[in-house]
Design a protein around this motif. Structure first.
Motif, PDB file in Angstrom:
ATOM      1  N   ARG A 261      42.530  62.136  94.545  1.00  0.00           N
ATOM      2  CA  ARG A 261      43.460  63.252  94.322  1.00  0.00           C
ATOM      3  C   ARG A 261      44.840  62.805  94.348  1.00  0.00           C
ATOM      4  O   ARG A 261      45.642  63.302  93.507  1.00  0.00           O
ATOM      5  CB  ARG A 261      43.306  64.290  95.478  1.00  0.00           C
ATOM      6  CG  ARG A 261      42.070  64.929  95.751  1.00  0.00           C
ATOM      7  CD  ARG A 261      42.300  66.048  96.862  1.00  0.00           C
ATOM      8  NE  ARG A 261      41.142  66.810  96.902  1.00  0.00           N
ATOM      9  CZ  ARG A 261      40.177  66.739  97.942  1.00  0.00           C
ATOM     10  NH1 ARG A 261      40.533  65.845  98.898  1.00  0.00           N
ATOM     11  NH2 ARG A 261      39.156  67.450  98.031  1.00  0.00           N
TER      12      ARG A 261
ATOM     13  N   LEU B 155      47.176  63.483  90.721  1.00  0.00           N
ATOM     14  CA  LEU B 155      48.456  64.054  90.763  1.00  0.00           C
ATOM     15  C   LEU B 155      49.315  63.191  89.904  1.00  0.00           C
ATOM     16  O   LEU B 155      50.107  63.743  89.092  1.00  0.00           O
ATOM     17  CB  LEU B 155      48.843  64.298  92.303  1.00  0.00           C
ATOM     18  CG  LEU B 155      48.262  65.595  93.031  1.00  0.00           C
ATOM     19  CD1 LEU B 155      48.629  65.751  94.544  1.00  0.00           C
ATOM     20  CD2 LEU B 155      48.604  66.607  92.183  1.00  0.00           C
TER      21      LEU B 155
ATOM     22  N   GLU C 197      41.644  71.159  87.159  1.00  0.00           N
ATOM     23  CA  GLU C 197      41.631  70.189  88.126  1.00  0.00           C
ATOM     24  C   GLU C 197      42.921  69.974  89.067  1.00  0.00           C
ATOM     25  O   GLU C 197      42.938  69.524  90.223  1.00  0.00           O
ATOM     26  CB  GLU C 197      41.165  68.897  87.448  1.00  0.00           C
ATOM     27  CG  GLU C 197      39.857  68.668  86.953  1.00  0.00           C
ATOM     28  CD  GLU C 197      38.790  68.682  88.085  1.00  0.00           C
ATOM     29  OE1 GLU C 197      38.794  68.510  89.088  1.00  0.00           O
ATOM     30  OE2 GLU C 197      37.743  69.775  87.890  1.00  0.00           O
TER      31      GLU C 197
ATOM     32  N   LYS D 299      43.373  72.794  91.557  1.00  0.00           N
ATOM     33  CA  LYS D 299      42.495  72.595  92.621  1.00  0.00           C
ATOM     34  C   LYS D 299      43.121  71.654  93.714  1.00  0.00           C
ATOM     35  O   LYS D 299      43.244  71.760  94.835  1.00  0.00           O
ATOM     36  CB  LYS D 299      41.093  72.424  92.278  1.00  0.00           C
ATOM     37  CG  LYS D 299      40.317  73.395  91.797  1.00  0.00           C
ATOM     38  CD  LYS D 299      38.911  73.178  91.826  1.00  0.00           C
ATOM     39  CE  LYS D 299      38.580  72.019  90.629  1.00  0.00           C
ATOM     40  NZ  LYS D 299      36.913  71.784  90.771  1.00  0.00           N
ATOM     41  N   THR D 300      43.491  70.548  93.052  1.00  0.00           N
ATOM     42  CA  THR D 300      43.994  69.420  93.792  1.00  0.00           C
ATOM     43  C   THR D 300      45.374  69.728  94.270  1.00  0.00           C
ATOM     44  O   THR D 300      45.391  69.628  95.801  1.00  0.00           O
ATOM     45  CB  THR D 300      44.047  68.339  92.938  1.00  0.00           C
ATOM     46  OG1 THR D 300      42.710  67.869  92.399  1.00  0.00           O
ATOM     47  CG2 THR D 300      44.857  67.058  93.779  1.00  0.00           C
TER      48      THR D 300
ATOM     49  N   VAL E  56      46.196  69.986  98.503  1.00  0.00           N
ATOM     50  CA  VAL E  56      47.020  68.943  99.047  1.00  0.00           C
ATOM     51  C   VAL E  56      48.174  69.944  99.631  1.00  0.00           C
ATOM     52  O   VAL E  56      48.722  69.520 100.959  1.00  0.00           O
ATOM     53  CB  VAL E  56      47.899  68.349  97.989  1.00  0.00           C
ATOM     54  CG1 VAL E  56      49.079  67.454  98.275  1.00  0.00           C
ATOM     55  CG2 VAL E  56      46.861  67.171  97.406  1.00  0.00           C
TER      56      VAL E  56
ATOM     57  N   GLU F  60      37.453  69.141 105.295  1.00  0.00           N
ATOM     58  CA  GLU F  60      38.348  69.316 104.152  1.00  0.00           C
ATOM     59  C   GLU F  60      39.044  70.991 104.087  1.00  0.00           C
ATOM     60  O   GLU F  60      38.814  71.635 102.751  1.00  0.00           O
ATOM     61  CB  GLU F  60      38.005  69.028 102.782  1.00  0.00           C
ATOM     62  CG  GLU F  60      37.658  67.465 102.910  1.00  0.00           C
ATOM     63  CD  GLU F  60      38.116  66.613 101.397  1.00  0.00           C
ATOM     64  OE1 GLU F  60      37.470  67.337 100.687  1.00  0.00           O
ATOM     65  OE2 GLU F  60      38.497  65.723 101.149  1.00  0.00           O
TER      66      GLU F  60
END
Length: 519
Positions: free
Chosen positions: A384, A388, A424, A427-428, A432, A499
């Motif tokens: 992840r 980013l 993506e 979602k990441t 975070v 998670e």
């Protein structure tokens, strides 16, 4: 729906009971009869109730996606609560004179088994074990007895690979789509075989092989580094540390973690097991079974972990040199950075005495990031973090491209279209943000409830350690800590292991039920 959820959780409860009985073998070897009784009673009760529930709900429908997330959250909650039962029973049935016989010769402290007469401490220890964190209420580890030490390490080892993955490998009757959903609710979703059941079995095969390698590596290394170390203790230590290392759990059988060996060579010995634990199971599968050794460099996560371990260790060591209060800054800096990045949590340094700068550095660059997705690690996962930074570079770079250019992005061996990359990144970024919010809230609570002479950096460190299932401690976590803070860390370890999302799904379920709502 409810029948399906309860039945799947009951299957996990059966496995948990079996896990509780296995340490009884160690009790017999070391003649710890009260511990043996505690493990047998706990295992039979937990497994027996789970079996009755499982059989009574035969014919329950297969779980859908939302049910699989609820099963993951509530299943793990059941595991960490009932996993504390053996500690509680053993602490209450073991006479004080027997407890004190566990205390090493020459020491005068009270056996840490006494701490487990407090049920909250039992749940905390169980949570830390099964979530592979490593924070502990067993302040003096050797004083709880060999079988309890083994139960702690074994819990971490089983929890590292995952109870749902183990259930999929054992219970053959779980249908295809349900198996996929359950697997994805706990594991990374990466398959190494053609179907999920075979993948679950392959994961356990790799896990066993790497753990066996770590055992031999630690045992042989200790034999040559410390030739006078008792052979029986060497075997016991290697068994426990190989399980704790591969699960990146970080429990130790020594009073001061790996520092208890008082050897720089022993510190170096434990670096490889930590790195192996921090690497993804699919990567290890390709190395072991497919002999694809070029993956050491071409696998994006493994390459990042190796480079980060080198660079981060150097920078942390320089911070420790600059602080001037650390006796062996290179030795401690290298070991502690790798321990934090892989979220193993073995400790060789008094982190509570560090200056703020090295503490903040190790939190931001190692503990929050964590190791590879598909491994047993905590943190946001290195994949992840890589996504980013790739997304940031992509957004900046596309400003300089013409409007007619197809702005595809290559990441982790895949070619993504802009809408796929944005999805993506969304979602990441959401994950975070939630992760950092949990750490922030916990830090504020820690500042308010912590005892002793600790500061903001210490509170942030302890909160990040609990959320990232790291297990390193600045000294805030101990049996005298506030019950409220203990509950906060239990919640963080639980959410860190699965998670966050499954827990939010459960909270939404209790607030609004299963019906869709307009946002």
């Amino acid at each position: 729906m409810l029948r399906s959820i309860i039945r799947q959780i009951a299957s996990l409860q059966i496995l948990l009971g079996i896990v509780m009985i296995i340490p009884g073998i160690v009790s017999v070897i070391y003649r710890e009869w009260y511990s043996l009784l505690g493990f047998v009673i706990s295992g039979l009760i937990v497994s027996g109730i789970g079996f009755l529930i499982y059989k009574s709900l035969k014919g329950a429908p297969d779980p859908a996606h939302k049910e699989s997330l609820i099963i993951a959250a509530l299943g793990w909650l059941m595991i960490i609560i009932l996993g504390g039962v053996p500690y509680f029973i053993i602490a209450h049935i073991t006479p004080l004179n027997v407890m004190q016989s566990f205390v090493p010769l020459g020491e005068t402290y009270v056996s840490s088994l006494m701490n487990f007469r407090n049920p909250l401490h039992c749940i905390f220890e169980s949570t830390s074990a099964f979530t592979t964190t490593g924070l502990t209420m067993a302040y003096h580890e050797p004083s709880v007895g060999y079988s309890v030490l083994f139960y702690r390490s074994f819990s971490q080892w089983v929890g590292g690979a995952g109870f749902i993955v183990m259930a999929l490998a054992i219970f053959k009757q779980i249908p295809g789509q349900s198996a996929v959903l359950l697997y994805g609710s706990e594991a990374s979703g990466t398959k190494v075989r053609s179907n999920v059941i075979q993948t679950a079995r392959a994961i356990w095969k790799v896990y066993l092989l790497v753990t066996a390698f770590s055992f031999l590596f630690i045992f042989i290394g200790t034999y040559f580094i410390l030739p006078d170390y008792p052979l029986g203790r060497n075997i016991f230590d290697a068994v426990n540390h190989s399980m704790a290392g591969q699960s990146t759990g970080g429990f130790s059988v020594l009073d001061d973690s790996i520092a208890g060996y008082h050897s720089a060579k022993m510190d170096a010995l434990f670096i490889l097991p930590m790195l192996l634990g921090g690497m993804s199971i699919p990567f290890l599968f390709r190395i072991i079974f497919l002999k694809d050794f070029k993956e050491f460099w071409y696998d994006i996560q493994t390459r990042a972990i190796l480079l980060a371990s080198i660079l981060g260790s150097v920078v942390l060591s320089l911070f420790l040199i600059g602080s001037g209060g650390v006796v062996s800054p290179w030795r401690e800096g290298i070991f502690q950075f790798i321990s934090a990045l892989t979220t193993t949590g073995w400790q060789t340094s008094a982190i509570g005495s560090w200056d703020d700068a090295p503490v903040l550095f190790i939190v931001v660059t190692a503990m929050v990031v964590g190791g590879a997705a598909g491994a047993t690690v905590g943190g946001i996962k290195i994949i992840r973090a890589l996504l980013l930074q790739k997304g940031l570079r992509w957004h900046i770079n596309k400003i300089f491209l013409s409007k007619n250019t197809v702005k595809t992005i290559k990441f982790n061996g895949k070619l993504l279209l802009p809408n796929e990359m944005n999805r993506e990144l969304a979602k990441t970024g959401m994950f975070v943000l939630m992760y950092l919010l949990f750490v922030f809230i916990s830090t504020i609570v820690t500042l308010y409830l912590m005892k002793g002479d600790f500061g903001l950096a210490d509170a942030l460190f302890e909160s990040a350690s609990a959320q990232g299932t790291v297990g390193l401690s600045s000294g805030i976590t101990d049996p005298s800590m506030s019950s409220g803070l203990e509950l906060v860390y239990i919640f963080q370890m639980w959410s860190g292991r699965i998670e966050i999302i499954p827990i939010l799904v459960v909270i939404r379920l209790f607030l609004y039920g299963m019906k869709p709502r307009k946002i």
